[in-house]
Write a protein that holds these residues in place. Structure first.
Motif, PDB file in Angstrom:
ATOM      1  N   CYS A  40      -6.341   8.798  15.458  1.00 19.11           N
ATOM      2  CA  CYS A  40      -6.968   7.638  14.877  1.00 19.11           C
ATOM      3  C   CYS A  40      -8.474   7.590  14.805  1.00 19.11           C
ATOM      4  O   CYS A  40      -9.016   8.049  15.690  1.00 19.11           O
ATOM      5  CB  CYS A  40      -6.421   6.433  15.514  1.00 19.11           C
ATOM      6  SG  CYS A  40      -6.854   4.908  14.865  1.00 19.11           S
ATOM      7  N   THR A  41      -8.884   6.673  13.949  1.00 22.54           N
ATOM      8  CA  THR A  41     -10.421   6.381  13.809  1.00 22.54           C
ATOM      9  C   THR A  41     -10.907   5.595  15.030  1.00 22.54           C
ATOM     10  O   THR A  41     -11.896   5.752  15.359  1.00 22.54           O
ATOM     11  CB  THR A  41     -10.711   5.962  12.493  1.00 22.54           C
ATOM     12  OG1 THR A  41     -10.060   6.639  11.478  1.00 22.54           O
ATOM     13  CG2 THR A  41     -12.025   5.697  12.105  1.00 22.54           C
ATOM     14  N   TYR A  42     -10.011   4.914  15.655  1.00 26.84           N
ATOM     15  CA  TYR A  42     -10.479   4.018  16.685  1.00 26.84           C
ATOM     16  C   TYR A  42     -10.895   4.847  18.105  1.00 26.84           C
ATOM     17  O   TYR A  42     -11.480   4.346  18.807  1.00 26.84           O
ATOM     18  CB  TYR A  42      -9.295   2.967  16.816  1.00 26.84           C
ATOM     19  CG  TYR A  42      -9.331   1.855  16.227  1.00 26.84           C
ATOM     20  CD1 TYR A  42     -10.229   0.865  16.098  1.00 26.84           C
ATOM     21  CD2 TYR A  42      -8.378   1.762  15.134  1.00 26.84           C
ATOM     22  CE1 TYR A  42     -10.327  -0.056  15.401  1.00 26.84           C
ATOM     23  CE2 TYR A  42      -8.065   0.530  14.242  1.00 26.84           C
ATOM     24  CZ  TYR A  42      -9.177  -0.298  14.435  1.00 26.84           C
ATOM     25  OH  TYR A  42      -8.935  -1.340  13.545  1.00 26.84           O
ATOM     26  N   CYS A  78       6.836   6.105   8.456  1.00 25.71           N
ATOM     27  CA  CYS A  78       5.765   6.281   7.621  1.00 25.71           C
ATOM     28  C   CYS A  78       5.638   7.875   7.825  1.00 25.71           C
ATOM     29  O   CYS A  78       5.868   8.433   8.676  1.00 25.71           O
ATOM     30  CB  CYS A  78       4.608   5.669   8.178  1.00 25.71           C
ATOM     31  SG  CYS A  78       2.933   6.592   8.047  1.00 25.71           S
ATOM     32  N   ILE A  81       3.432   9.616  10.512  1.00 24.14           N
ATOM     33  CA  ILE A  81       3.912   9.581  11.715  1.00 24.14           C
ATOM     34  C   ILE A  81       5.109  10.766  12.047  1.00 24.14           C
ATOM     35  O   ILE A  81       4.951  11.670  13.037  1.00 24.14           O
ATOM     36  CB  ILE A  81       4.642   7.986  12.287  1.00 24.14           C
ATOM     37  CG1 ILE A  81       3.515   7.084  12.140  1.00 24.14           C
ATOM     38  CG2 ILE A  81       5.126   8.341  13.879  1.00 24.14           C
ATOM     39  CD1 ILE A  81       3.832   5.827  12.217  1.00 24.14           C
ATOM     40  N   CYS A 108      -0.600   0.909  14.971  1.00 24.78           N
ATOM     41  CA  CYS A 108       0.876   0.088  13.968  1.00 24.78           C
ATOM     42  C   CYS A 108       2.007   0.470  15.145  1.00 24.78           C
ATOM     43  O   CYS A 108       1.930   1.228  15.927  1.00 24.78           O
ATOM     44  CB  CYS A 108       1.206   1.165  12.828  1.00 24.78           C
ATOM     45  SG  CYS A 108       1.260   2.863  12.939  1.00 24.78           S
ATOM     46  N   LYS A 111       3.512   4.260  15.414  1.00 24.52           N
ATOM     47  CA  LYS A 111       2.549   5.095  16.011  1.00 24.52           C
ATOM     48  C   LYS A 111       2.805   5.045  17.545  1.00 24.52           C
ATOM     49  O   LYS A 111       2.874   5.960  18.187  1.00 24.52           O
ATOM     50  CB  LYS A 111       1.073   5.119  15.495  1.00 24.52           C
ATOM     51  CG  LYS A 111       0.567   6.294  14.666  1.00 24.52           C
ATOM     52  CD  LYS A 111      -0.823   5.982  14.487  1.00 24.52           C
ATOM     53  CE  LYS A 111      -1.608   7.160  13.576  1.00 24.52           C
ATOM     54  NZ  LYS A 111      -2.943   6.472  13.190  1.00 24.52           N
ATOM     55  N   CYS A 246      -4.261   3.557   2.956  1.00 22.41           N
ATOM     56  CA  CYS A 246      -3.939   4.544   4.260  1.00 22.41           C
ATOM     57  C   CYS A 246      -4.792   5.878   4.063  1.00 22.41           C
ATOM     58  O   CYS A 246      -5.256   5.863   2.978  1.00 22.41           O
ATOM     59  CB  CYS A 246      -2.369   4.906   4.327  1.00 22.41           C
ATOM     60  SG  CYS A 246      -1.309   3.744   4.298  1.00 22.41           S
ATOM     61  N   PRO A 247      -4.892   6.535   5.096  1.00 26.19           N
ATOM     62  CA  PRO A 247      -5.708   7.718   5.214  1.00 26.19           C
ATOM     63  C   PRO A 247      -4.852   8.865   4.223  1.00 26.19           C
ATOM     64  O   PRO A 247      -3.668   8.813   4.054  1.00 26.19           O
ATOM     65  CB  PRO A 247      -5.721   8.185   6.781  1.00 26.19           C
ATOM     66  CG  PRO A 247      -4.980   7.128   7.323  1.00 26.19           C
ATOM     67  CD  PRO A 247      -4.246   6.435   6.588  1.00 26.19           C
ATOM     68  N   CYS A 272      -9.852   5.497   5.930  1.00 20.23           N
ATOM     69  CA  CYS A 272     -10.113   6.193   7.165  1.00 20.23           C
ATOM     70  C   CYS A 272     -10.674   7.751   6.621  1.00 20.23           C
ATOM     71  O   CYS A 272     -10.978   8.270   7.198  1.00 20.23           O
ATOM     72  CB  CYS A 272      -9.224   6.209   8.082  1.00 20.23           C
ATOM     73  SG  CYS A 272      -9.375   4.776   9.070  1.00 20.23           S
ATOM     74  N   CYS A 302      -8.873  -1.768   9.934  1.00 20.21           N
ATOM     75  CA  CYS A 302      -7.675  -1.454   9.693  1.00 20.21           C
ATOM     76  C   CYS A 302      -6.934  -2.385   9.563  1.00 20.21           C
ATOM     77  O   CYS A 302      -6.979  -3.405  10.187  1.00 20.21           O
ATOM     78  CB  CYS A 302      -7.240  -0.706  11.024  1.00 20.21           C
ATOM     79  SG  CYS A 302      -5.662   0.182  10.882  1.00 20.21           S
ATOM     80  N   CYS A 335       4.771   2.006   5.563  1.00 17.14           N
ATOM     81  CA  CYS A 335       3.514   1.544   6.459  1.00 17.14           C
ATOM     82  C   CYS A 335       3.540   0.069   6.065  1.00 17.14           C
ATOM     83  O   CYS A 335       2.800  -0.562   4.985  1.00 17.14           O
ATOM     84  CB  CYS A 335       2.184   2.219   5.771  1.00 17.14           C
ATOM     85  SG  CYS A 335       0.845   1.392   6.719  1.00 17.14           S
ATOM     86  N   TYR A 338      -0.356  -1.888   6.051  1.00 15.62           N
ATOM     87  CA  TYR A 338      -1.141  -1.834   4.803  1.00 15.62           C
ATOM     88  C   TYR A 338      -0.246  -2.396   3.454  1.00 15.62           C
ATOM     89  O   TYR A 338      -0.872  -2.887   2.656  1.00 15.62           O
ATOM     90  CB  TYR A 338      -1.413  -0.176   4.408  1.00 15.62           C
ATOM     91  CG  TYR A 338      -2.887   0.155   4.973  1.00 15.62           C
ATOM     92  CD1 TYR A 338      -3.988  -0.416   4.410  1.00 15.62           C
ATOM     93  CD2 TYR A 338      -2.742   0.649   6.366  1.00 15.62           C
ATOM     94  CE1 TYR A 338      -5.016  -0.024   5.305  1.00 15.62           C
ATOM     95  CE2 TYR A 338      -4.072   0.927   6.946  1.00 15.62           C
ATOM     96  CZ  TYR A 338      -5.051   0.824   6.501  1.00 15.62           C
ATOM     97  OH  TYR A 338      -6.390   0.913   7.214  1.00 15.62           O
TER      98      TYR A 338
END
Ligand code: BJ8
Length: 383
Positions: A40-42, A78, A81, A108, A111, A246-247, A272, A302, A335, A338
Motif C-alpha cells: 500500500c501507498t500508506y 477484490c 487481494i 480495506c 486486505k 483503484c490502482p 495510487c 484513499c 472493492c 471505491y
C-alpha cells in the motif's frame, strides 16, 4: 538502465524494470540487504530506505493464482487481494519469496483480514491505519510510524537514526519531484506522450530499487520527450481523460488501452498508480521527522478514509491543470470503498466540474475487454 535508445524503446525499458528487478532482488539477498514487501501507498518507505533496505510492491495484477486463492478466500473479494494472496500461497512471486518481512496496513476490510492468513507464510507486521484524518487519527498514525521503526530495528538488529531518516526523506522527495515532472508532461495539449507510456514508466519506476537513480533517468527521458515535442508534436488533439479509482496494474492496463484505442488520451492518473502517492512531499523543514512523515502519509486520499476530502481536493486541482474533458473511475470488482465512493465522485465531477464521468468495474481477466471497448467508444464519442 539504457537511455540512449529511441523513445518507444525507452518506454519498454521502463516496462522491463519489474522483470529485471527479480534478479536484482536475488542479488541483494545474496549481499544480505533486507527486502521489505508492501501492499500500500500508506507504507512510509523512508523508514526502510533509512536502514538500507529495499522495498517492493507485492500487489499482484494477474488472474494466474486467483483459483488457488479462492480455495482459502471468498470468491466475492477484490482481485488484487486474491491475486496477491494466491502468488504468496503458491510461492510463484519471487518478490514475496525474497521478502524478509511484509508490512500491511488496516486499509480495506479484505486486505486487513487477508494479512492474517498471509502471516502463515511470512512474518507480517500490520500498521493500524486510522479511518479518518482527524487529530486523534493523526496521533495514532504517528505512533504507528514510530512503532514500525522499532519493529524494523528489532527484526533486522539495527538502529535507524533520525539523520538517516532525514536523508531518506530527501531521496524520496527527489524521486517524487521527478515523477511529478514526468507525469506533468500530460498537461501539454496535444499530448507529447500517451497514457499507456506514462503508465509504463510510472509502474516500472516503482520496481527500481536504486531510488537515487530515478531523478536522473527520468530527467533524461523528460528532456528527450520535450525535444521531440518541440520539433513536431507526434499526437493529434483528442479528448483528454483523467483516470481515478483503484490502482492499475498489468492486467488492468486494458482500460487505458480501451480509452486510447477508442479516440481519447489518458492525460492524468489520480489513483495510487499516479498522483495520489506522489503529489504531496514530506516537509523537510519539520524538525519532528515522525510528525512530517505522519502528515504526508495520512493525507493520502484513499477511499478507506471516511470522509475522504483529499481525493476530491486532488481531483479538483488535476481536472483544471490537465484540462480534462472527462473522468473515468476504475473500480476493481468487490472493492466496496471505491465502489460506494463512485456516487460522490460522480456528483463532484458532473456538478462541480461540469464534465462527464463514467465508472468501469473490472477484474484481472480478459473476458470483459469487448464490453469495456464498447462502453469506452460510446462514452468518448459523446465528448
Ligand atoms: S492507498 S488505493 S494502495 S488501499 S482495490 S485492495 S482498496 S478492495 S488497493 Fe489501495 Fe492503499 Fe488505498 Fe492506494 Fe482494497 Fe479496493 Fe482491493 Fe484496494
Amino acid at each position: 538502465m539504457e537511455l540512449q535508445k529511441e523513445l518507444p524503446d525507452i518506454f519498454e525499458t521502463f516496462g522491463e524494470i519489474r522483470r529485471n528487478s527479480f534478479m536484482v532482488a536475488k542479488n541483494q539477498k545474496e549481499k544480505d540487504i533486507p527486502l521489505i514487501g508492501v501492499f500500500c501507498t500508506y507504507f512510509p518507505q523512508e523508514l526502510a530506505l533509512a536502514m538500507g533496505a529495499s522495498t517492493v510492491s507485492l500487489c499482484a495484477s494477474s488472474d494466474e493464482t486467483i483459483d488457488d486463492a479462492e480455495q482459502d478466500l471468498p470468491r466475492n473479494l477484490c482481485p488484487l487481494i486474491k491475486s496477491s494472496y494466491g502468488f504468496a500461497k503458491t510461492d510463484k512471486c519471487p518478490f514475496f519469496y525474497f521478502s524478509d518481512l511484509v508490512i500491511g496496513e488496516t486499509t480495506c476490510d479484505g486486505k486487513k483480514k487477508m494479512y492474517e492468513y498471509l502471516s502463515e507464510f511470512k512474518p507480517v507486521h500490520v500498521m493500524e491505519l486510522p479511518n479518518s484524518q482527524s487529530d486523534d487519527g493523526f496521533k495514532l498514525w504517528k505512533n504507528e510510524i514510530i512503532k514500525l521503526k522499532e519493529v524494523l530495528e528489532e527484526k533486522f538488529n539495527t538502529t535507524i537514526s533520525e539523520d538517516d531518516i532525514k536523508k531518506a526523506i530527501v531521496i524520496k522527495n527527489n524521486e517524487r519531484k521527478s515523477l511529478k515532472e514526468f507525469y506533468e508532461l500530460g498537461k501539454l495539449d496535444p499530448v507529447p506522450i500517451t497514457g499507456t507510456d506514462i503508465f509504463k514508466v510510472l509502474n516500472g519506476t516503482t520496481f527500481e530499487f536504486n531510488k537515487e537513480s530515478i531523478p536522473n533517468n527520468l530527467n533524461t527521458l523528460i528532456n528527450k520527450i520535450k525535444e521531440e515535442y518541440e520539433l513536431s508534436p507526434k499526437y493529434e488533439k483528442k479528448p483528454r481523460i483523467l483516470i481515478t479509482g483503484c490502482p492499475l496494474g498489468t492486467a488492468t492496463e486494458k482500460v487505458i488501452k480501451a480509452i486510447e484505442e477508442n479516440g481519447a488520451y489518458v492525460v492524468a492518473f489520480e489513483n495510487c498508480s499516479g498522483a495520489k502517492a506522489v503529489d504531496e512531499l514530506v516537509d523537510e523543514s519539520n524538525p519532528d521527522i515522525y510528525d512530517a512523515l505522519a502528515k504526508k502519509y495520512l493525507s493520502i486520499g484513499c477511499s478507506c478514509m471516511t470522509p475522504n476530502p483529499n481525493r476530491i481536493k486532488l481531483l479538483d486541482k488535476m481536472i483544471d491543470e490537465y484540462k480534462v474533458d472527462a473522468v473515468i473511475d476504475v473500480i476493481l470488482t468487490a472493492c466496496h470503498t471505491y465502489s460506494v465512493e463512485t456516487l460522490s465522485i460522480k456528483r463532484f465531477v458532473n456538478s462541480k466540474k461540469n464534465i462527464p464521468y463514467m465508472s468501469i468495474e473490472t477484474d484481472f481477466s480478459i473476458s470483459d475487454i469487448g464490453q469495456i471497448n464498447t462502453r469506452m467508444a460510446a462514452f468518448i464519442e459523446m465528448l
